[in-house]
Design a protein around this motif. Structure first.
Motif, PDB file in Angstrom:
ATOM      1  N   SER A  65      -2.836  -4.046  -1.124  1.00 41.43           N
ATOM      2  CA  SER A  65      -2.015  -5.254  -1.229  1.00 41.43           C
ATOM      3  C   SER A  65      -2.688  -6.320  -2.087  1.00 41.43           C
ATOM      4  CB  SER A  65      -1.673  -5.811   0.149  1.00 41.43           C
ATOM      5  OG  SER A  65      -2.809  -6.370   0.766  1.00 41.43           O
ATOM      6  N   ILE A  68      -1.133  -6.889  -5.411  1.00 45.93           N
ATOM      7  CA  ILE A  68      -0.010  -7.828  -5.464  1.00 45.93           C
ATOM      8  C   ILE A  68      -0.542  -9.233  -5.687  1.00 45.93           C
ATOM      9  CG2 ILE A  68       1.858  -8.880  -4.116  1.00 45.93           C
ATOM     10  CD1 ILE A  68       2.141  -6.062  -2.734  1.00 45.93           C
ATOM     11  N   GLN A  86       2.886 -14.170   2.918  1.00 42.91           N
ATOM     12  CA  GLN A  86       3.131 -12.819   2.409  1.00 42.91           C
ATOM     13  C   GLN A  86       3.534 -11.934   3.573  1.00 42.91           C
ATOM     14  OE1 GLN A  86       2.236 -11.115  -0.981  1.00 42.91           O
ATOM     15  NE2 GLN A  86       3.700  -9.791   0.044  1.00 42.91           N
ATOM     16  N   LEU A  88       4.240  -7.925   4.462  1.00 43.95           N
ATOM     17  CA  LEU A  88       3.956  -6.590   3.932  1.00 43.95           C
ATOM     18  C   LEU A  88       4.415  -5.523   4.905  1.00 43.95           C
ATOM     19  CD1 LEU A  88       0.235  -7.203   2.937  1.00 43.95           C
ATOM     20  CD2 LEU A  88       2.162  -7.083   1.346  1.00 43.95           C
ATOM     21  N   PHE A  90       3.722  -1.389   5.083  1.00 42.52           N
ATOM     22  CA  PHE A  90       3.037  -0.247   4.483  1.00 42.52           C
ATOM     23  C   PHE A  90       3.881   0.998   4.760  1.00 42.52           C
ATOM     24  CE2 PHE A  90      -0.077  -3.459   5.645  1.00 42.52           C
ATOM     25  CZ  PHE A  90      -0.679  -3.680   4.415  1.00 42.52           C
ATOM     26  N   ALA A 102       1.532  -2.462  -8.832  1.00 44.70           N
ATOM     27  CA  ALA A 102       1.983  -3.597  -8.033  1.00 44.70           C
ATOM     28  C   ALA A 102       2.925  -4.430  -8.894  1.00 44.70           C
ATOM     29  CB  ALA A 102       0.797  -4.442  -7.583  1.00 44.70           C
ATOM     30  N   THR A 120       7.885  -8.307  -3.494  1.00 49.30           N
ATOM     31  CA  THR A 120       6.617  -7.665  -3.845  1.00 49.30           C
ATOM     32  C   THR A 120       6.675  -6.185  -3.481  1.00 49.30           C
ATOM     33  OG1 THR A 120       5.616  -8.245  -1.707  1.00 49.30           O
ATOM     34  CG2 THR A 120       5.323  -9.809  -3.506  1.00 49.30           C
ATOM     35  N   ILE A 131       4.063   0.009  -0.519  1.00 47.81           N
ATOM     36  CA  ILE A 131       4.125  -1.309   0.124  1.00 47.81           C
ATOM     37  C   ILE A 131       5.401  -1.987  -0.350  1.00 47.81           C
ATOM     38  CG2 ILE A 131       3.081  -3.598   0.396  1.00 47.81           C
ATOM     39  CD1 ILE A 131       0.368  -2.396  -0.257  1.00 47.81           C
TER      40      ILE A 131
END
Length: 140
Positions: A65, A68, A86, A88, A90, A102, A120, A131
């Motif tokens: 990550s 990103i 953020q 996320l 996975f 990314a 993202t 991700i």
């Protein structure tokens, strides 16, 4: 040295995107373990990792990550960008020597406060998302 771009808030529009690609190496995983203190054997010990559901060593999700974060901090919006949040998820493991791309894409611009919302993602060399998420940043 990486060139750090500085995209002005006024120059951004919804749909703008940027990306970077990096191969995740054994050295990257070991360095991240050293820095973070996360020596989970699924990341470090080949014999242990082979006996897991992954059937091999995988990279730390937070290491991946970080790519990103690199896009946000060096390309879009770039210089003078402050992370506010953020999210996320996975979705697939990242194995050693996977080539990860990314990408960030502008989804909303709040002009009164110069807040940028971003989609993202990170994908492997097979085009599989590893991700997915979103970020909110402040562009100074």
């Amino acid at each position: 040295m990486v060139e750090v771009k500085d995209v002005a808030f006024a120059d951004m529009k919804v749909g703008d995107s940027a990306s970077l690609t990096k191969k995740i190496t054994d050295e990257d995983v070991r360095a991240f373990a050293e820095i973070s203190g996360d020596y989970n054997p699924v990341h470090i010990d080949e014999e242990f990792a082979n006996a897991t559901m992954f059937k091999g060593r995988i990279a730390h999700g937070i290491l991946v990550s970080g790519l990103i974060s690199a896009v946000i901090g060096t390309q879009l919006p770039g210089k003078n960008t402050i992370y506010m949040g953020q999210n996320l998820k996975f979705t697939k493991p990242v194995y050693l020597n996977d080539e990860i791309t990314a990408k960030v894409e502008v989804t909303n611009l709040r002009e009164d406060k110069h807040i940028v919302s971003l989609k993202t993602t990170a994908t492997n060399q097979k085009g599989e998302e590893v991700i997915v998420g979103d970020a909110v940043v402040l562009k100074k």
